[in-house]
Scaffold this motif. Sequence first.
Motif, PDB file in Angstrom:
ATOM      1  N   LYS A  20      64.265  35.585 -18.084  1.00  0.00           N
ATOM      2  CA  LYS A  20      65.221  34.486 -18.259  1.00  0.00           C
ATOM      3  C   LYS A  20      66.330  34.872 -19.239  1.00  0.00           C
ATOM      4  O   LYS A  20      67.515  34.609 -18.995  1.00  0.00           O
ATOM      5  N   ASP A  21      65.959  35.508 -20.352  1.00  0.00           N
ATOM      6  CA  ASP A  21      66.945  35.950 -21.343  1.00  0.00           C
ATOM      7  C   ASP A  21      67.869  37.023 -20.781  1.00  0.00           C
ATOM      8  O   ASP A  21      69.076  37.016 -21.050  1.00  0.00           O
ATOM      9  N   VAL A  22      67.315  37.942 -20.015  1.00  0.00           N
ATOM     10  CA  VAL A  22      68.128  38.999 -19.397  1.00  0.00           C
ATOM     11  C   VAL A  22      69.132  38.378 -18.432  1.00  0.00           C
ATOM     12  O   VAL A  22      70.322  38.729 -18.448  1.00  0.00           O
ATOM     13  N   MET A  23      68.664  37.437 -17.634  1.00  0.00           N
ATOM     14  CA  MET A  23      69.549  36.771 -16.671  1.00  0.00           C
ATOM     15  C   MET A  23      70.694  36.059 -17.392  1.00  0.00           C
ATOM     16  O   MET A  23      71.857  36.178 -16.980  1.00  0.00           O
ATOM     17  N   SER A  24      70.377  35.341 -18.458  1.00  0.00           N
ATOM     18  CA  SER A  24      71.402  34.621 -19.219  1.00  0.00           C
ATOM     19  C   SER A  24      72.414  35.583 -19.836  1.00  0.00           C
ATOM     20  O   SER A  24      73.624  35.362 -19.771  1.00  0.00           O
ATOM     21  N   TYR A  25      71.902  36.650 -20.440  1.00  0.00           N
ATOM     22  CA  TYR A  25      72.776  37.634 -21.071  1.00  0.00           C
ATOM     23  C   TYR A  25      73.725  38.256 -20.047  1.00  0.00           C
ATOM     24  O   TYR A  25      74.933  38.380 -20.299  1.00  0.00           O
ATOM     25  N   MET A  26      73.179  38.669 -18.924  1.00  0.00           N
ATOM     26  CA  MET A  26      74.004  39.331 -17.912  1.00  0.00           C
ATOM     27  C   MET A  26      75.066  38.376 -17.358  1.00  0.00           C
ATOM     28  O   MET A  26      76.191  38.788 -17.078  1.00  0.00           O
ATOM     29  N   LYS A  27      74.706  37.115 -17.209  1.00  0.00           N
ATOM     30  CA  LYS A  27      75.662  36.135 -16.709  1.00  0.00           C
ATOM     31  C   LYS A  27      76.768  35.885 -17.731  1.00  0.00           C
ATOM     32  O   LYS A  27      77.949  35.840 -17.381  1.00  0.00           O
ATOM     33  N   GLU A  28      76.393  35.733 -19.000  1.00  0.00           N
ATOM     34  CA  GLU A  28      77.367  35.448 -20.053  1.00  0.00           C
ATOM     35  C   GLU A  28      78.290  36.625 -20.350  1.00  0.00           C
ATOM     36  O   GLU A  28      79.490  36.456 -20.515  1.00  0.00           O
ATOM     37  N   HIS A  29      77.717  37.831 -20.448  1.00  0.00           N
ATOM     38  CA  HIS A  29      78.491  38.985 -20.882  1.00  0.00           C
ATOM     39  C   HIS A  29      79.141  39.785 -19.758  1.00  0.00           C
ATOM     40  O   HIS A  29      80.098  40.527 -19.999  1.00  0.00           O
ATOM     41  N   HIS A  30      78.601  39.671 -18.550  1.00  0.00           N
ATOM     42  CA  HIS A  30      79.127  40.481 -17.439  1.00  0.00           C
ATOM     43  C   HIS A  30      79.478  39.656 -16.205  1.00  0.00           C
ATOM     44  O   HIS A  30      79.840  40.229 -15.171  1.00  0.00           O
ATOM     45  N   ASN A  31      79.325  38.339 -16.308  1.00  0.00           N
ATOM     46  CA  ASN A  31      79.557  37.458 -15.170  1.00  0.00           C
ATOM     47  C   ASN A  31      78.736  37.917 -13.958  1.00  0.00           C
ATOM     48  O   ASN A  31      79.178  37.845 -12.816  1.00  0.00           O
ATOM     49  N   PHE A  32      77.540  38.435 -14.233  1.00  0.00           N
ATOM     50  CA  PHE A  32      76.623  38.943 -13.209  1.00  0.00           C
ATOM     51  C   PHE A  32      75.587  37.863 -12.940  1.00  0.00           C
ATOM     52  O   PHE A  32      74.676  37.643 -13.724  1.00  0.00           O
ATOM     53  N   ASP A  33      75.759  37.165 -11.831  1.00  0.00           N
ATOM     54  CA  ASP A  33      74.912  36.014 -11.514  1.00  0.00           C
ATOM     55  C   ASP A  33      74.006  36.370 -10.338  1.00  0.00           C
ATOM     56  O   ASP A  33      74.462  36.460  -9.198  1.00  0.00           O
ATOM     57  N   ALA A  34      72.735  36.599 -10.636  1.00  0.00           N
ATOM     58  CA  ALA A  34      71.757  36.926  -9.598  1.00  0.00           C
ATOM     59  C   ALA A  34      70.544  36.014  -9.767  1.00  0.00           C
ATOM     60  O   ALA A  34      70.283  35.504 -10.856  1.00  0.00           O
ATOM     61  N   THR A  35      69.804  35.821  -8.700  1.00  0.00           N
ATOM     62  CA  THR A  35      68.631  34.945  -8.749  1.00  0.00           C
ATOM     63  C   THR A  35      67.438  35.670  -9.373  1.00  0.00           C
ATOM     64  O   THR A  35      67.414  36.905  -9.464  1.00  0.00           O
ATOM     65  N   LYS A  36      66.451  34.887  -9.753  1.00  0.00           N
ATOM     66  CA  LYS A  36      65.223  35.446 -10.307  1.00  0.00           C
ATOM     67  C   LYS A  36      64.571  36.382  -9.294  1.00  0.00           C
ATOM     68  O   LYS A  36      64.109  37.471  -9.642  1.00  0.00           O
ATOM     69  N   ALA A  37      64.541  35.968  -8.033  1.00  0.00           N
ATOM     70  CA  ALA A  37      63.933  36.792  -6.979  1.00  0.00           C
ATOM     71  C   ALA A  37      64.657  38.130  -6.825  1.00  0.00           C
ATOM     72  O   ALA A  37      64.015  39.165  -6.607  1.00  0.00           O
ATOM     73  N   GLN A  38      65.987  38.127  -6.956  1.00  0.00           N
ATOM     74  CA  GLN A  38      66.744  39.376  -6.855  1.00  0.00           C
ATOM     75  C   GLN A  38      66.393  40.306  -8.012  1.00  0.00           C
ATOM     76  O   GLN A  38      66.195  41.511  -7.809  1.00  0.00           O
ATOM     77  N   TYR A  39      66.308  39.759  -9.221  1.00  0.00           N
ATOM     78  CA  TYR A  39      65.895  40.574 -10.372  1.00  0.00           C
ATOM     79  C   TYR A  39      64.495  41.136 -10.150  1.00  0.00           C
ATOM     80  O   TYR A  39      64.260  42.328 -10.362  1.00  0.00           O
ATOM     81  N   GLU A  40      63.568  40.287  -9.743  1.00  0.00           N
ATOM     82  CA  GLU A  40      62.188  40.741  -9.543  1.00  0.00           C
ATOM     83  C   GLU A  40      62.111  41.839  -8.494  1.00  0.00           C
ATOM     84  O   GLU A  40      61.361  42.801  -8.647  1.00  0.00           O
ATOM     85  N   ARG A  41      62.886  41.708  -7.412  1.00  0.00           N
ATOM     86  CA  ARG A  41      62.896  42.741  -6.369  1.00  0.00           C
ATOM     87  C   ARG A  41      63.414  44.063  -6.924  1.00  0.00           C
ATOM     88  O   ARG A  41      62.833  45.128  -6.670  1.00  0.00           O
TER      89      ARG A  41
END
Length: 95
Positions: A20-41
């Motif tokens: 969850k923290d990685v997802m938030s960081y990537m979205k905030e700092h890199h505008n990289f918006d991916a789903t949890k399932a995409q990260y897990e894959r």
Amino acid sequence: WESYRKEIHTLYLGHNKSLKDVMSYMKEHHNFDATKAQYERHFKMWNFRKNLNDDEWKFVHNRMEKRKRNDKDSVLRVDGIEIPNKRVKKEISRH
């Protein structure tokens, strides 16, 4: 994904951040918006994992006991990340 792989690895495994923290960081700092399932894959594809399975913990326990009998200290690393001794002892006692 590949351009962010090293940074995601550092956050998730190096700094022990939650998904969850990685997802938030990537979205905030890199505008990289991916789903949890995409990260897990991608984590599975890249073999990013924080936990060992039961058989692996048993192997660690046996190997550490053998080294202890030979008066050698042990440091456990998983994918290059050192696992604290406190966690190792806890996990070994559970398995």
